[in-house]
Design an enzyme around this catalytic site. Structure first.
Site, short mmCIF file in Angstrom:
data_model
loop_
_atom_site.label_atom_id
_atom_site.label_comp_id
_atom_site.label_asym_id
_atom_site.label_seq_id
_atom_site.Cartn_x
_atom_site.Cartn_y
_atom_site.Cartn_z
N GLU A 139 0.85 -1.18 0.00
CA GLU A 139 0.00 0.00 0.00
C GLU A 139 0.89 1.24 0.00
O GLU A 139 1.85 1.27 0.75
CB GLU A 139 -0.92 0.04 1.23
CG GLU A 139 -1.95 1.15 1.10
CD GLU A 139 -2.94 1.18 2.29
OE1 GLU A 139 -2.80 0.37 3.22
OE2 GLU A 139 -3.84 2.01 2.24
N GLU A 185 -5.53 -3.01 12.56
CA GLU A 185 -5.18 -3.83 11.39
C GLU A 185 -6.12 -5.04 11.31
O GLU A 185 -6.55 -5.42 10.21
CB GLU A 185 -3.72 -4.29 11.45
CG GLU A 185 -2.70 -3.16 11.61
CD GLU A 185 -2.87 -2.01 10.65
OE1 GLU A 185 -3.35 -2.22 9.51
OE2 GLU A 185 -2.54 -0.86 11.03
N MET A 204 0.44 -2.69 8.67
CA MET A 204 -0.24 -2.86 7.39
C MET A 204 -1.12 -4.10 7.41
O MET A 204 -0.69 -5.17 7.83
CB MET A 204 0.82 -2.96 6.28
CG MET A 204 0.25 -3.13 4.89
SD MET A 204 -0.77 -1.70 4.42
CE MET A 204 -2.01 -2.53 3.43
N ASN A 208 -2.30 -6.35 5.31
CA ASN A 208 -2.28 -7.39 4.28
C ASN A 208 -3.14 -8.59 4.69
O ASN A 208 -3.06 -9.05 5.82
CB ASN A 208 -0.85 -7.87 4.06
CG ASN A 208 0.14 -6.74 4.04
OD1 ASN A 208 0.04 -5.84 3.22
ND2 ASN A 208 1.06 -6.74 4.99
N GLY A 226 2.87 2.65 10.85
CA GLY A 226 2.59 1.85 12.04
C GLY A 226 2.47 0.37 11.74
O GLY A 226 3.14 -0.46 12.36
N1 TRP Z 1 -3.11 0.93 5.69
C1 TRP Z 1 -2.20 1.09 6.80
C2 TRP Z 1 -3.07 1.34 8.01
O1 TRP Z 1 -3.56 2.39 8.24
C3 TRP Z 1 -1.22 2.18 6.71
C4 TRP Z 1 -0.34 2.30 5.53
C5 TRP Z 1 -0.60 2.92 4.39
C6 TRP Z 1 1.01 1.96 5.45
N2 TRP Z 1 0.50 3.01 3.61
C7 TRP Z 1 1.49 2.45 4.24
C8 TRP Z 1 1.84 1.30 6.30
C9 TRP Z 1 2.82 2.33 3.88
C10 TRP Z 1 3.16 1.17 5.94
C11 TRP Z 1 3.65 1.69 4.75
O2 TRP Z 1 -3.36 0.48 8.75
ZN ZN Z 2 -5.62 1.66 8.55
#
Ligand code: TRP
Ligand code: ZN
Length: 903
Positions: free
Chosen positions: A127, A304, A269, A271, A267
Site C-alpha cells: 500500500e 489492522e 499494514m 495485508n 505503524g
Molecule cells: N493501511 C495502513 C493502516 O492504516 C497504513 C499504511 C498505508 C502503510 N500506507 C502504508 C503502512 C505504507 C506502511 C507503509 O493500517
Molecule cells: Zn488503517
C-alpha cells in the site's frame, strides 16, 4: 509510443476516475528470493472489463524493475514494450493468460516500499502503490484478484516463508533451497499482497471463533524478541472477540499472522491474513514498553485486524476513497480501545474510562488535524486531487474521517449504526466501493436522507459553531442560537465550501447546584434525556428549551459530538464551575482546557511584549481542586492537569510565537508546581504502584498521575525533592513507564538548574541497560531530542552530536523519527530558535532522507508547512529553509509538500 503518454500525470483528480480497461481474475506469483537479485514470475488471467471502454492496448504499471520476458497464452509476444513506468502490450486478445518475468533488487531498496530486506529478512509493503515495484500490474485497488504465491529461497537463511491466506504445501528443493506455496481464497487488490521470508519465530495460539471453527494465530518476530509478543497476541484475541460481539464480524481465514519488522515506514499494514507491523506496535514487556506503548499496541493490532472487514472484504474503489477504510477503521479501533478500557467496571467507572480514551483521541485531532486544516495541505476527508498518494495518509483522512463515521453513530445510536454496517456488508462484500456507498448504506438502513451529510466528505477546513444563549426567567425559556461557518481558513478550505453541514450538537443544561436540568424542547410533551443531540443543519438555527426553572449554564458539544470549534463566551468562573460539576466528563476536561488556554494565550502575548507574568489565584485553586478530588479517576486528573501543548497554543495565536508560548507555559507550570507543592508531593506518594507491574488501565492511571506530579515538581526552584524522588524512582523502577518518566524529570531539572551531572549519569545507565533493545534506544534518543534547552546549552547542539552517535542511522525510520522528528516536531521552543539553527538542520535532514526514503522525508518536510503563521523573523528563515529544500529534492513526495507550502 512515448513514455509520457502513460507516465503518471503530475496531479491526479478524483473527477478523472475511469474503470480499468482490463480485469485480472487470478494471479500466480513465483519468487526466487535472493537479496540483490530476486526473480519474479507472474502469471495472470486477464480479460477485458465489460464495464469499460475498449482500450487499444494493455498498460501495466511497473517501477524499479527489470523486464526479462513475457508470453501470452504460453507463446512469446512481440508487441511488448518495457519502459520506465511499466509495460505496454499491443495486440492482446479479449481474454488471455499473461506470464511476465522480471527482476528486482530488494537489498538496495531503501524506500521500504515494494520488496525489501530488513535485518537480513525479506518483507513487502504494497500500500498504496508498492506492488508495481514487485511485478508489472494493474496496480489499483479496483482490480481484485485471487492469488497463489510460491516462494523459493535458501533453507538456512530463510527458514520461514510466508504469504497471504492458507499454506498449500511446502518442501525441499534439494539444492539447499526450499519452497512454500500459499493460496488466498479471497479476491483482493494488489495493495494487500504480502510476503515475508527469513529467520523468524512465532508465538502461537489456537482459538475458536463464533461459528466454532478453530483458527491458528501467530505473532512472528526475530528470535530474541519472542519474550515481547504476549501483549500483541492478547490484543489480537481481544480484537477477534470484540469484532464478533460488537459487529457480528468473524475471522474468515483459518490462520491469521502478524509479523514484526524494525524497518517500516508507518505503524502497520493490514495485508490479508498476514499483517506486517512496525516492531514498535508489537513488542512489549514491562521493562521495555511504557503504558502508552501497551495501549498503542492494543489499538494498532485492533486497527489492522478490523481492516479485514473494513478495508479488505470491502475495499476502496480508488485512493480518493481512502477514508472509507481508514476513517471507519480508526473509529472501530477507538471504540475497541474504549470498550477494553471500560472492561467490566461499574457504569460510572466505565464511563470515566471511555471518556479518558475520548479525550486522548480528541486531543490528537485538535492538535494535529486542525493544524493540517489550517495549512497548505488542507483537504477534505475525500480529497479532490493529489500528486503523491502517500502524502494523503493524513490526520484528515484518518482522524477527521473517524469523526465523520462517529457522527452517524451519534445520530442513529449504536443500534442504528450497526444496522447501517450490516447493510453495507450485505451490499458490498467482495467489492471496491466509495465513501458515498457507505453513506447510502447508513441512510437507507436508518430511513434517512443524508444528502447534506456528503459535505463532511467534500468540504475542507474546520467548521466553527458560534453559540449565543438567552434565558427568559418569566417565560422559563432558554434559547440556544447556533451559527456555523469556517472563519478565516486557508484558501484550500474556502474553495471547497458548498453550504451548511449537518452537525450533531450534543448539549446539556446545568443548574446552580451543579446538576443536569431536565431538557424539554419546545413542542415536546415531556422532558427527555439530560443530554440531547440537536440536529443543526442551517447556517443559523435557534433551539428553545421550555420549562427551564433557573438560568442554566450550557454544556456544549458534549463528548465532542462533532469535529468543530465551539465559540462561546464563558467567564472564568463558569469554566471553573463546569470543571467542577459537568456530568459529561469530556466537557469537564474541556472546561479546564479552555480555562488554561485562555490564561496561557494572554500570558503568551504579554511574554511576547516582555511584560511581567502573573496568574490569578482562582485559576490555581480550580486546578488544585481537580488534583485533590479523589472522586475523579487518576487518569482523568492527569489529563485535566496536563496543560495544552506548546504547539497547540502557538497555533491559537494571531502570530505563532513559540518562544513566548514556552515562557508562558513554563511560568504556569512553575506557578502550579509551587502553589500546590504539598498536593503534588501527596499525589506522588499516594499513586505509587508497588509490587509487580500491572498493565491495567487503573494501574496505568496511577502511574500517569504520579509521573505528572513528578514532572511538575521538576519545575520547582528547589531541586532537592525532585532529584531525590526521580533518582529513587529511576533506580527502583520495574517498568519503562516509571523509568522513562524519572529520566525525563531529571533531564528537565538539569535544564532548569544548569547542572546535568545526575541526568548524564542516568542517561548513560539507561543506554547501557537497553543497548540491545532498539525500541528503547529510540526512547533514549527521543528523550534527549525533546528535552528543554537553554541559551548556554541549546538542544540543537545535543541533537547534532547525537547524529554522530554510533547507534544513529537515517536508514531506520524509527531511529530517524526518534531523534530528528522528535526535535523538529515535538520540541517547538528549541526547534524554532531565533537564529534559524533548527530550520537549517531540518533542511539538511529532509534532503538527506529524500535520497533514501521519500515517504519518511515527506513526513519530516511537513514540519514547516504552517510557516506563514509565524512571527516575521521566523517566517523569513523558514521560507529560506523551504526554498533550499525545494531546490535540492527529487521525489514527488517531498516536492508536493514543499511546493504546496511555498505556493
Ligand atoms: N493501511 C495502513 C493502516 O492504516 C497504513 C499504511 C498505508 C502503510 N500506507 C502504508 C503502512 C505504507 C506502511 C507503509 O493500517
Ligand atoms: Zn488503517
Amino acid at each position: 509510443m512515448a513514455d509520457s503518454d502513460i507516465a503518471t500525470p503530475a496531479v491526479i483528480h478524483r473527477a478523472d476516475y475511469a474503470p480499468p480497461a482490463f480485469l485480472i481474475d487470478t494471479v500466480a506469483l513465483e519468487f526466487d528470493l535472493v537479496p540483490q537479485r530476486t526473480v519474479v514470475r507472474n502469471t495472470m488471467r486477464l480479460r477485458r472489463n465489460p464495464d469499460a471502454v475498449r482500450a487499444p492496448r494493455l498498460e501495466l504499471l511497473g517501477e524499479q524493475i527489470e523486464f526479462v520476458a513475457a508470453t501470452i497464452d504460453g507463446k512469446p509476444h512481440s508487441a511488448v514494450q518495457a519502459h520506465e513506468h511499466g509495460l505496454t502490450i499491443d495486440d492482446v486478445p479479449d481474454a488471455f493468460e499473461l506470464t511476465i518475468e522480471s527482476i528486482c533488487n530488494p537489498e538496495a531498496n531503501t524506500t521500504l516500499s515494494g520488496l525489501y530486506v530488513s535485518s537480513g529478512n525479506f518483507f513487502t509493503q504494497c500500500e498504496a502503490e508498492g506492488f508495481r515495484r514487485i511485478t508489472y500490474f494493474l496496480d489499483r485497488p479496483d482490480v481484485m484478484s485471487t492469488y497463489t504465491v510460491t516462494l523459493r529461497a535458501s533453507k538456512d537463511e530463510y527458514p520461514v516463508l510466508l504469504s497471504n491466506g492458507n499454506l498449500l504445501e511446502e518442501g525441499d528443493l534439494g539444492d539447499g533451497r526450499h519452497f512454500a506455496r500459499w493460496e488466498d481464497p479471497f479476491r483482493k487488490p494488489s495493495y494487500l499482497f504480502a510476503l515475508v521470508a527469513g529467520k523468524l519465530v512465532a508465538l502461537e495460539e489456537r482459538v475458536k471463533t463464533g461459528s466454532g471453527k478453530e483458527k491458528l494465530l501467530q505473532v512472528w518476530v526475530e528470535p530474541h524478541d519472542l519474550d515481547k509478543t504476549r501483549h500483541a497476541m492478547d490484543s489480537l484475541i481481544h480484537s477477534i472477540q470484540w469484532d464478533e460481539k460488537r459487529f457480528g464480524l468473524e475471522l474468515d481465514l483459518d490462520r491469521f499472522m502478524i509479523v514484526a519488522v524494525s524497518d517500516f515506514n508507518m505503524g502497520a499494514m493490514e495485508n490479508k491474513g498476514l499483517n506486517i507491523f512496525n516492531t514498535k506496535y508489537v513488542l512489549a514487556n514491562p521493562e521495555t514498553a511504557t503504558d502508552t506503548d501497551f495501549s498503542n499496541i492494543e489499538a494498532v493490532v485492533g486497527h489492522e485486524y478490523f481492516h479485514n472487514w473494513t478495508g479488505n472484504r470491502v475495499t476502496c474503489r480508488d485512493w480518493f476513497q481512502l477514508s472509507l477504510k481508514e476513517g471507519l477503521t480508526v473509529f472501530r479501533d477507538q471504540e475497541f480501545s474504549a470498550d477494553m478500557a471500560a472492561g467490566t467496571q461499574d457504569d460510572a467507572a466505565a464511563a470515566a474510562a471511555r471518556a479518558t480514551k475520548r479525550i486522548e483521541d480528541v486531543r490528537v485531532l485538535r492538535q494535529m488535524q486542525f493544524a493540517e486544516d489550517a495549512g497548505p495541505m488542507a483537504h477534505p476527508v475525500r480529497p479532490e486531487s493529489f500528486v503523491e498518494i502517500n502524502n494523503f495518509y493524513t490526520m484528515t483522512v484518518y482522524e477527521k474521517g473517524a469523526e465523520v463515521v462517529r457522527m452517524y453513530q451519534t445520530l442513529f445510536g449504536r443500534d442504528g449504526f450497526r444496522k447501517g454496517m450490516d447493510l453495507y456488508f450485505k451490499r458490498h462484500d467482495g467489492h471496491a466501493v466509495t465513501c458515498d456507498d457507505f453513506r447510502f448504506a447508513m441512510a437507507d438502513a436508518n430511513g434517512r436522507d443524508l444528502a447534506q451529510y456528503e459535505r463532511w466528505y467534500s468540504q475542507a477546513g474546520t467548521p466553527r459553531v458560534k453559540v449565543k444563549t438567552a434565558y427568559d426567567a418569566a417565560a422559563r425559556r432558554f434559547t440556544v442560537t447556533l451559527a456555523q461557518g469556517y472563519g478565516e481558513s486557508s484558501a484550500a478550505a474556502r474553495e471547497t465550501q458548498q453550504g451548511p453541514l449537518l452537525i450533531p450538537f450534543a448539549i446539556g443544561l446545568i443548574g446552580k447546584s451543579g446538576n443536569d436540568l431536565p431538557l424539554k424542547l419546545e413542542g415536546e410533551s415531556a422532558a427527555g434525556a439530560t443530554t440531547r443531540v440537536l440536529e443543526f443543519t442551517q447556517e443559523q438555527q435557534t433551539f428553545t428549551f421550555v420549562d427551564v426553572a433557573e438560568a442554566p449554564l450550557p454544556s456544549l458539544l458534549r463528548n465532542f459530538s462533532a469535529p468543530v470549534i465551539v465559540e462561546y463566551d464563558y467567564s472564568a468562573d463558569e469554566l471553573a464551575f463546569l470543571l467542577a460539576h459537568d456530568s459529561d466528563p469530556f466537557n469537564r476536561w474541556e472546561a479546564g482546557q479552555r480555562l488554561a488556554t485562555r490564561e496561557l494565550l494572554s500570558l503568551a502575548s504579554r511574554a511576547a511584549e516582555g511584560g511581567a507574568l502573573s496568574l490569578d489565584d482562582s485559576v490555581v485553586a480550580a486546578f488544585g481542586r481537580v488534583l485533590t478530588d479523589a472522586s475523579l479517576s487518576p487518569s482523568f486528573r492527569e489529563l485535566a492537569l496536563m496543560l495544552p501543548s506548546e504547539t497547540y497554543l502557538a497555533e491559537q495565536m494571531a502570530e505563532s510565537n513559540p518562544a513566548a508560548v514556552h515562557t508562558a507555559r513554563q511560568f504556569v507550570r512553575k506557578r502550579l508546581a509551587t502553589a500546590l507543592k504539598t498536593e503534588w508531593l501527596k499525589a506522588y506518594d499516594s499513586h505509587r504502584t508497588p509490587g509487580a507491574y500491572e498493565a491495567t488501565p487503573e494501574a496505568a492511571g496511577h502511574r500517569a498521575l504520579k509521573n505528572l506530579a513528578l514532572s511538575y515538581l521538576a519545575e520547582l526552584d528547589d531541586a532537592a525533592d525532585v532529584v531525590r524522588l526521580a533518582t529513587a524512582q529511576y533506580d527502583a523502577a520495574n517498568n519503562m513507564t516509571d523509568r522513562a518518566a524519572a529520566l525525563s524529570a531529571l533531564l528537565n531539572t538539569a535544564a532548569v538548574h544548569g547542572d546535568d551531572t545526575i541526568a548524564a549519569k542516568s542517561l548513560a545507565d539507561f543506554y547501557q541497560r537497553f543497548e540491545k533493545e532498539p525500541l528503547v534506544i529510540d526512547k533514549w534518543f527521543a528523550l534527549q531530542a525533546t528535552q528543554r534547552g537553554s541559551a548556554a546549552r541549546p538542544t540543537i547542539g545535543i541533537v547534532r552530536s547525537l547524529m554522530a552517535h554510533p547507534a544513529f542511522t537515517l536508514k531506520n525510520p524509527n531511529r530517524a523519527r526518534s531523534l530528528i522528528f522528535s526535535f523538529c516536531a515535538a520540541n517547538p521552543a528549541q526547534f524554532h530558535a531565533g537564529d534559524g539553527s533548527g530550520y537549517a538542520f531540518w533542511a539538511e535532514q529532509v534532503i538527506a532522507l529524500d535520497a533514501l526514503n521519500p515517504q519518511v522525508a515527506a513526513r519530516l518536510a511537513r514540519s514547516l508547512e504552517l510557516w506563514r503563521r509565524f512571527t516575521p523573523a521566523l517566517r523569513e528563515k523558514m521560507r529560506a529553509a523551504l526554498e533550499q529544500v525545494a531546490a535540492n529534492v527529487k521525489s514527488r513526495d517531498v516536492r508536493e509538500i514543499v511546493e504546496k507550502a511555498l505556493g
